[in-house]
Design a protein around this motif. Sequence first.
Motif, PDB file in Angstrom:
ATOM      1  N   ILE A  28       1.223  -1.278  -0.059  1.00 18.81           N
ATOM      2  CA  ILE A  28      -0.217  -0.117  -0.174  1.00 18.81           C
ATOM      3  C   ILE A  28       0.999   0.970   0.060  1.00 18.81           C
ATOM      4  N   LEU A  29       2.222   1.382   0.507  1.00 22.71           N
ATOM      5  CA  LEU A  29       2.874   2.259   1.007  1.00 22.71           C
ATOM      6  C   LEU A  29       3.584   2.659  -0.327  1.00 22.71           C
ATOM      7  N   ILE A  30       4.186   1.331  -1.268  1.00 23.50           N
ATOM      8  CA  ILE A  30       4.938   1.864  -1.980  1.00 23.50           C
ATOM      9  C   ILE A  30       3.738   2.206  -3.418  1.00 23.50           C
ATOM     10  N   GLN A  32       1.291   4.027  -3.076  1.00 23.08           N
ATOM     11  CA  GLN A  32       0.114   5.431  -2.679  1.00 23.08           C
ATOM     12  C   GLN A  32       0.809   6.234  -2.194  1.00 23.08           C
ATOM     13  N   CYS A  33       2.017   6.118  -1.468  1.00 21.64           N
ATOM     14  CA  CYS A  33       3.091   6.762  -1.441  1.00 21.64           C
ATOM     15  C   CYS A  33       4.434   7.154  -1.214  1.00 21.64           C
ATOM     16  N   MET A  34       4.476   5.988  -1.920  1.00 22.23           N
ATOM     17  CA  MET A  34       6.675   6.025  -2.362  1.00 22.23           C
ATOM     18  C   MET A  34       6.534   7.385  -3.053  1.00 22.23           C
ATOM     19  N   CYS A  36       6.096  10.569  -3.107  1.00 26.63           N
ATOM     20  CA  CYS A  36       6.742  11.300  -2.692  1.00 26.63           C
ATOM     21  C   CYS A  36       6.999  11.335  -1.594  1.00 26.63           C
ATOM     22  N   HIS A  37       7.519  10.850  -1.355  1.00 26.80           N
ATOM     23  CA  HIS A  37       8.251  10.216   0.326  1.00 26.80           C
ATOM     24  C   HIS A  37       9.410   9.411  -0.153  1.00 26.80           C
ATOM     25  N   ARG A  38      11.094   9.920  -0.658  1.00 30.02           N
ATOM     26  CA  ARG A  38      11.237   9.045  -0.954  1.00 30.02           C
ATOM     27  C   ARG A  38      12.757   9.866  -1.095  1.00 30.02           C
ATOM     28  N   LYS A  43       9.267  14.640   0.775  1.00 27.57           N
ATOM     29  CA  LYS A  43       7.709  15.115   1.383  1.00 27.57           C
ATOM     30  C   LYS A  43       7.859  15.873   2.413  1.00 27.57           C
ATOM     31  N   GLY A  44       7.817  17.350   3.287  1.00 30.24           N
ATOM     32  CA  GLY A  44       7.856  17.003   4.826  1.00 30.24           C
ATOM     33  C   GLY A  44       8.759  16.213   5.625  1.00 30.24           C
ATOM     34  N   GLY A  45       9.786  16.295   4.515  1.00 31.36           N
ATOM     35  CA  GLY A  45      11.044  15.460   5.529  1.00 31.36           C
ATOM     36  C   GLY A  45      10.541  14.082   5.652  1.00 31.36           C
ATOM     37  N   SER A  60       7.384  17.790  10.727  1.00 34.83           N
ATOM     38  CA  SER A  60       7.001  17.864  12.175  1.00 34.83           C
ATOM     39  C   SER A  60       7.170  17.889  13.873  1.00 34.83           C
ATOM     40  N   LYS A  61       8.126  16.864  13.367  1.00 35.68           N
ATOM     41  CA  LYS A  61       8.978  15.887  14.927  1.00 35.68           C
ATOM     42  C   LYS A  61       8.051  14.947  15.104  1.00 35.68           C
ATOM     43  N   ALA A  62       7.106  15.036  14.589  1.00 35.72           N
ATOM     44  CA  ALA A  62       5.297  13.946  15.270  1.00 35.72           C
ATOM     45  C   ALA A  62       6.217  12.313  14.708  1.00 35.72           C
ATOM     46  N   SER A  73       0.274   7.896  16.457  1.00 36.84           N
ATOM     47  CA  SER A  73       1.198   7.691  15.020  1.00 36.84           C
ATOM     48  C   SER A  73       0.770   8.916  13.563  1.00 36.84           C
ATOM     49  N   GLU A  74       1.532   9.940  13.572  1.00 41.59           N
ATOM     50  CA  GLU A  74       1.443  10.766  12.482  1.00 41.59           C
ATOM     51  C   GLU A  74       0.805  10.417  10.916  1.00 41.59           C
ATOM     52  N   LEU A  75       1.427   8.484  10.744  1.00 42.05           N
ATOM     53  CA  LEU A  75       0.529   8.209   9.663  1.00 42.05           C
ATOM     54  C   LEU A  75       0.243   7.500   9.624  1.00 42.05           C
ATOM     55  N   TYR A  76      -0.789   7.509  10.411  1.00 43.05           N
ATOM     56  CA  TYR A  76      -1.867   7.141  10.556  1.00 43.05           C
ATOM     57  C   TYR A  76      -2.767   8.024  10.698  1.00 43.05           C
ATOM     58  N   LEU A  78      -2.730  11.268   9.866  1.00 38.83           N
ATOM     59  CA  LEU A  78      -2.886  11.937   8.010  1.00 38.83           C
ATOM     60  C   LEU A  78      -3.543  11.047   7.499  1.00 38.83           C
ATOM     61  N   ILE A  79      -3.413   9.681   7.362  1.00 37.05           N
ATOM     62  CA  ILE A  79      -4.158   8.765   6.169  1.00 37.05           C
ATOM     63  C   ILE A  79      -5.487   8.849   6.833  1.00 37.05           C
ATOM     64  N   ALA A  80      -6.207   8.906   8.235  1.00 37.48           N
ATOM     65  CA  ALA A  80      -7.146   9.131   8.297  1.00 37.48           C
ATOM     66  C   ALA A  80      -8.301  10.194   8.970  1.00 37.48           C
ATOM     67  N   ARG A  87      -4.703  15.493   4.772  1.00 38.82           N
ATOM     68  CA  ARG A  87      -4.947  13.941   4.235  1.00 38.82           C
ATOM     69  C   ARG A  87      -4.015  13.822   3.573  1.00 38.82           C
ATOM     70  N   MET A  88      -2.985  12.681   3.962  1.00 37.83           N
ATOM     71  CA  MET A  88      -2.850  11.643   2.940  1.00 37.83           C
ATOM     72  C   MET A  88      -3.083  10.446   2.282  1.00 37.83           C
ATOM     73  N   PRO A  89      -2.666  10.558   1.241  1.00 39.75           N
ATOM     74  CA  PRO A  89      -2.418  10.647  -0.171  1.00 39.75           C
ATOM     75  C   PRO A  89      -2.354  11.941  -0.427  1.00 39.75           C
TER      76      PRO A  89
HETATM   77  C1  HEC Z   1       1.601  13.869  -3.606  1.00 35.94           C
HETATM   78  C2  HEC Z   1       2.333  13.851  -2.638  1.00 35.94           C
HETATM   79  C3  HEC Z   1       2.877  13.514  -1.643  1.00 35.94           C
HETATM   80  C4  HEC Z   1       1.838  11.693  -1.464  1.00 35.94           C
HETATM   81  C5  HEC Z   1       1.226  10.743  -2.668  1.00 35.94           C
HETATM   82  C6  HEC Z   1       2.181  11.077  -0.260  1.00 35.94           C
HETATM   83  N1  HEC Z   1       2.227  12.045   1.011  1.00 35.94           N
HETATM   84 FE1  HEC Z   1       2.864  12.571   2.953  1.00 35.94          FE
HETATM   85  N2  HEC Z   1       3.420  14.532   3.024  1.00 35.94           N
HETATM   86  C7  HEC Z   1       3.222  15.118   1.725  1.00 35.94           C
HETATM   87  C8  HEC Z   1       3.481  16.870   1.887  1.00 35.94           C
HETATM   88  C9  HEC Z   1       3.777  17.983   0.519  1.00 35.94           C
HETATM   89  C10 HEC Z   1       3.939  16.865   3.038  1.00 35.94           C
HETATM   90  C11 HEC Z   1       4.076  17.673   4.310  1.00 35.94           C
HETATM   91  C12 HEC Z   1       2.880  18.273   4.694  1.00 35.94           C
HETATM   92  C13 HEC Z   1       2.167  19.003   4.167  1.00 35.94           C
HETATM   93  O1  HEC Z   1       2.208  19.565   3.035  1.00 35.94           O
HETATM   94  O2  HEC Z   1       0.725  18.160   4.446  1.00 35.94           O
HETATM   95  C14 HEC Z   1       3.406  15.380   3.657  1.00 35.94           C
HETATM   96  C15 HEC Z   1       4.101  15.138   5.042  1.00 35.94           C
HETATM   97  C16 HEC Z   1       3.791  13.803   5.309  1.00 35.94           C
HETATM   98  C17 HEC Z   1       3.836  13.086   6.757  1.00 35.94           C
HETATM   99  C18 HEC Z   1       4.548  14.140   7.537  1.00 35.94           C
HETATM  100  C19 HEC Z   1       5.967  13.980   8.029  1.00 35.94           C
HETATM  101  C20 HEC Z   1       6.366  15.400   9.375  1.00 35.94           C
HETATM  102  O3  HEC Z   1       6.507  14.648   9.657  1.00 35.94           O
HETATM  103  O4  HEC Z   1       6.410  15.893   8.657  1.00 35.94           O
HETATM  104  C21 HEC Z   1       3.749  11.935   6.959  1.00 35.94           C
HETATM  105  C22 HEC Z   1       3.679  11.246   8.351  1.00 35.94           C
HETATM  106  C23 HEC Z   1       3.367  11.303   5.459  1.00 35.94           C
HETATM  107  N3  HEC Z   1       3.245  12.466   4.721  1.00 35.94           N
HETATM  108  C24 HEC Z   1       2.934  10.361   5.403  1.00 35.94           C
HETATM  109  C25 HEC Z   1       2.276  10.290   3.712  1.00 35.94           C
HETATM  110  C26 HEC Z   1       1.627   8.617   3.948  1.00 35.94           C
HETATM  111  C27 HEC Z   1       1.495   7.691   4.660  1.00 35.94           C
HETATM  112  C28 HEC Z   1       1.344   8.992   2.472  1.00 35.94           C
HETATM  113  C29 HEC Z   1       0.862   7.623   1.994  1.00 35.94           C
HETATM  114  C30 HEC Z   1      -0.328   7.013   2.085  1.00 35.94           C
HETATM  115  C31 HEC Z   1       1.550   9.849   2.016  1.00 35.94           C
HETATM  116  N4  HEC Z   1       2.644  10.685   2.851  1.00 35.94           N
HETATM  117  C32 HEC Z   1       1.333  10.399   0.622  1.00 35.94           C
HETATM  118  C33 HEC Z   1       3.129  15.700  -0.023  1.00 35.94           C
HETATM  119  C34 HEC Z   1       2.140  13.156  -0.088  1.00 35.94           C
END
Ligand code: HEC
Length: 442
Positions: A28-30, A32-34, A36-38, A43-45, A60-62, A73-76, A78-80, A87-89
Motif C-alpha cells: 500500500i505504501l509503495i 500510494q505514498c512512495m 513523494c516520500h523517498r 516531502k515533509g522531510g 513535524s517531529k511527530a 501515530s502521525e502516519l495513521y 494523516l491518512i485518517a 490528508r495523505m496521500p
Molecule cells: C503527492 C505527494 C504526496 C503523497 C502521494 C503522499 N504524501 Fe505525505 N506528505 C506530502 C507533503 C507535501 C507533506 C508535507 C506536509 C504537508 O504539506 O501537508 C507530507 C507529509 C507527510 C507526513 C508528515 C511528515 C512530518 O513529520 O512532517 C507523513 C507521516 C506522511 N506525509 C505520510 C504519507 C503517507 C503514509 C502517504 C501514503 C498514504 C503519503 N504521505 C502520501 C506529500 C505526499
Amino acid sequence: MLRTLLFLALTAFAAAAEISFSKQIAPILIDQCMECHRSGKAKGGYRLDTAELMLKAGDSKAAPLVAGKPEDSELYRLIATHEEDDRMPKKADALPEKDTKLIREWIASGAKMDVADKKTALRAIVPDQEKARAPEKYPRPLPVTALALSPTGSTLACSGYFETTLWETATGKLTARIDSLPERILALAWIAENQLAVAGGVPGRAGEVWLVNPSHPKERKRLATTRDCVLAMVASPDGKLLACGGADNLVQCFELPSGKLRWQIEPHADWIMGMAFSPDSQHIATASRDRTAKRIDAATGEIEATFAAHDCAVLSVTFSPDSKDILSGDVEGEIRRWDRNGDGKKDTTMRPGGRTEVLALGFFDPETPLAALGNGAVVSVDVKSRRTKDKITRYEDRVNVLLVQRIDKTVRIITGCHDGKVRISEIGKPEPLLQFVAAPGW
Ligand code: HEC
C-alpha cells in the motif's frame, strides 16, 4: 447464541491472523505514498523507502509510528484525518477504507515489521507471490513492447502482462508462459539458453530487472529494483554484461551470470528511451528524452561522447556493424550518424519516414541501416541520398520493436507492433513468413 459463538470465532480468527508488514502494508505504501516520500523527494522531510526510515519523524517531529497506538501515530493520523488539506496521500483521494483499517490494525497490534534488515528497500521486501498474475486469456491484444530471440533462434520471447510468453519461431505456437514478472515488460535480452533478462515495471512507481532460466522459470534472480520503470536493456554480444536504463535517468551495468552491479551512472537529465551494445562488446549507446545520445565505456561506465544535435527526444540507437559509429533516431523522424567523438558525420541527417518517430534501428548490411517507424513502416535507408531505399513492410500500427536475424545469406526481420502482432519476414519477400498475436487466448 450461535451468532455470538460465530462472532467470537471470527474475532479470534482475526486476532490470530497477524497482519504482515511485507505482504500487506508495504505494497500500500509503495503504491500510494512512495512517489513523494523517498530519496530525492522527501516531502515533509519524511521518507518511506525503508522500514528504518519509516520510523524517523519528518519536519513535524511527530512520531510517525507508535506501536499499539494508531491515534498517536502521525502516519495513521494523516491518512485518517477528515481535514482534506492535510490528508495523505496528498492532493488525492483518501485511501480505500479497507487499507486505512488495515494500517490501523497493524499499528494497534504493535506495528511489527517482518523484515530481516530494516535498511532493505521496501520494494525489495514485498514477496513476489503478492504480485498480480497474468490473465489466463487476454481480453484484447497487448501492444508488443519487447522481443528477444533465443540463442538458437528457435524461440521468441515476447512481452506480456505480468509475464513473458515464449513462441516457436517455426510455427508461432505458444510454448511457455513465465509468470510473476513486472506488470509491464519493456525490454528483454536472451543471453544464453538458460539466461533470459526481463526488465520493466510500472511508470512512476517502480522498475525491476530479472534474470530467469526459461526452462525452469522458478530459477530466477532479481538483479535490480529501481525507483522508476526500466525502459531499455541490452546485453553485450559476448554475454558478459547487461545494462539497463529508464525513467529514473539511471544507467546500471551488471556482470553476468553473477548479476553483480559493475557500475551505475546518471548520464542523462531525462528518461533513457533506447540502448544498444556495440558488436565488439566494448561500448554502450544511450538515447534520451533529454535530446541527447551518449556513448559509454561498457567496462567502466565512463561517458566517452555526447551527441547533442537532435532537436527533440531521442528514442533509438544502434551501432554500425564495425562498432565505430552510432545511429540515433528521434521523435520527429530524424536519423543521425555520429562518430566516436560525438561528432555528427557530414550530411547524414536522414528522414526516411517523414515526421514519424524512429522507434528502433538496425542494420541490413554494413552500409544499409534499417528503421522501424511510428507510421507502421520498416524501411531501409540509402545513406548516400539520405532517402528511403526500400519500404520493407508497412503495417497498420507503430512498430515498437525490430530484431534483425541473419540465416546464411538471408536476412529476416522480426517486428513487434502496437496492435499486438508479431511478424517474421524475410527481406525481399512481400508477405511475412509468420504472423501471430502474441497474447495467449488469441
Ligand atoms: C503527492 C505527494 C504526496 C503523497 C502521494 C503522499 N504524501 Fe505525505 N506528505 C506530502 C507533503 C507535501 C507533506 C508535507 C506536509 C504537508 O504539506 O501537508 C507530507 C507529509 C507527510 C507526513 C508528515 C511528515 C512530518 O513529520 O512532517 C507523513 C507521516 C506522511 N506525509 C505520510 C504519507 C503517507 C503514509 C502517504 C501514503 C498514504 C503519503 N504521505 C502520501 C506529500 C505526499
